[in-house]
Design a protein around this motif. Sequence first.
Motif, PDB file in Angstrom:
ATOM      1  N   HIS A 328      65.101  34.115  29.098  1.00  0.00           N
ATOM      2  CA  HIS A 328      65.681  33.070  29.950  1.00  0.00           C
ATOM      3  C   HIS A 328      65.804  33.514  31.402  1.00  0.00           C
ATOM      4  N   GLN A 334      61.642  30.063  34.079  1.00  0.00           N
ATOM      5  CA  GLN A 334      62.605  29.306  34.889  1.00  0.00           C
ATOM      6  C   GLN A 334      61.869  28.193  35.639  1.00  0.00           C
ATOM      7  N   ARG A 337      61.309  25.415  33.598  1.00  0.00           N
ATOM      8  CA  ARG A 337      62.614  24.862  33.142  1.00  0.00           C
ATOM      9  C   ARG A 337      62.734  24.898  31.612  1.00  0.00           C
ATOM     10  N   SER A 340      66.723  26.329  30.562  1.00  0.00           N
ATOM     11  CA  SER A 340      67.811  26.073  31.503  1.00  0.00           C
ATOM     12  C   SER A 340      69.169  25.914  30.816  1.00  0.00           C
TER      13      SER A 340
END
Length: 384
Positions: A328, A334, A337, A340
Amino acid sequence: MKEKSRSKNKFIPVNSPKIFKDEKKFVNKCLNTGWISSEGSFVTKFEESFSKYNNRKFGVAVSSGTAALEIAIKSLNLKKGDEIIIPTFSIISTALCVIKLGLTPVLVDSDLKTWNMDVEEVIKKINKKTKAIIITHIYGFPVDLKKIIRIAKSKNIKIVEDAAEVIGQTYYKKKCGSFGDISTFSFYANKHITSGEGGMLLSDDKKLYDKCRSLRNLCFGSGKNRFNHEDIGWNYRMTNLQAAMGFGQLKNISWIIKRKREIGKRYISILKNNNKIHIQPNKLKYAQNIFWIFGILLKKNIKISRDEVVKGLLKHNVQTRNFFLPMHRQNIFQKMRLFSKNKKLINSEYLATNGFYLPSGLGISNKQIDFVGKNLLKILEAKN
Ligand SMILES: Cc1ncc(COP(=O)(O)O)c(C=O)c1O
């Protein structure tokens, strides 16, 4: 003074492999006979001896541990929307094999005692969409498997056991890599046995075995239909040269495991009384560590940072490597996404920020271990 001590001792790499006479003999045989690609008897020999060593029926040798994971996941025949539970603290290959196949990875945080995926968290994340769990044994110490396997079986969830870092390890005296519906291994140069680059899938299921063999080799058709392909495969074949090397290494596995344990115990004897660090367990009721690497985790609230310790060791020509960055926290995921919602995987973040490992390859001497350990103690004590 510092420069002087730098040049006095030889660079100690974080890993250096050990090559035995067997590998040289077998690799030379490939070179002398011209059997250098994946068509060659050492591939089958390595597959058979490695499956036998791990008490499994079938083995499929491939080009890397990452390739093994991709093939393993694809062989399960899952569909878009299906979830696969994975540890967030692992090599990126663990997430890539799920994402590339359009499946949904569900992350699990780490247990701070063993640094493995937290078993209770795995169980909490199981739901109707869960179709598989990748169990990754971290740094030489196995995941406590019993409960996960029992629940997975009862819900028809497949287990992919990633045993890349625990070749030769046992869980309650049974080989790691013999528990998954399908298990994967890596033979990169820093693994317990190496083929330079390489990997293997093991299973007892003939259907999965046939599928994995086909996926490794572009899913060629059979007989006259050779060039009519039935599925999307890869060329993930292992060469005979690599297999010859792996086969030779496997002949020396008992010595390798013994030596890895000695390396770990020697570090422990030097570092055990230091109150600024955690280390992975040496022994719990289900396993004794085989120290793929010897990890150091700095305790909370001490006055020295990981970067300072690592830099301090480098001044003494000692190379280290930081722990994995959790999935993560990866830039690429990231941007996509992907994770998230996963903001609270704090144990894995603690490991990633405060952990590093010491030189622990088979090429290290006892004198070098003592040198590394004693300098680490000095660095830790210098800042009180
Ligand atoms: C647990 C684990 N799985 C998979 C891999 C990937 O193996 P490879 O580097 O052979 O692709 C690694 C590599 O270090 C690993 O540690």
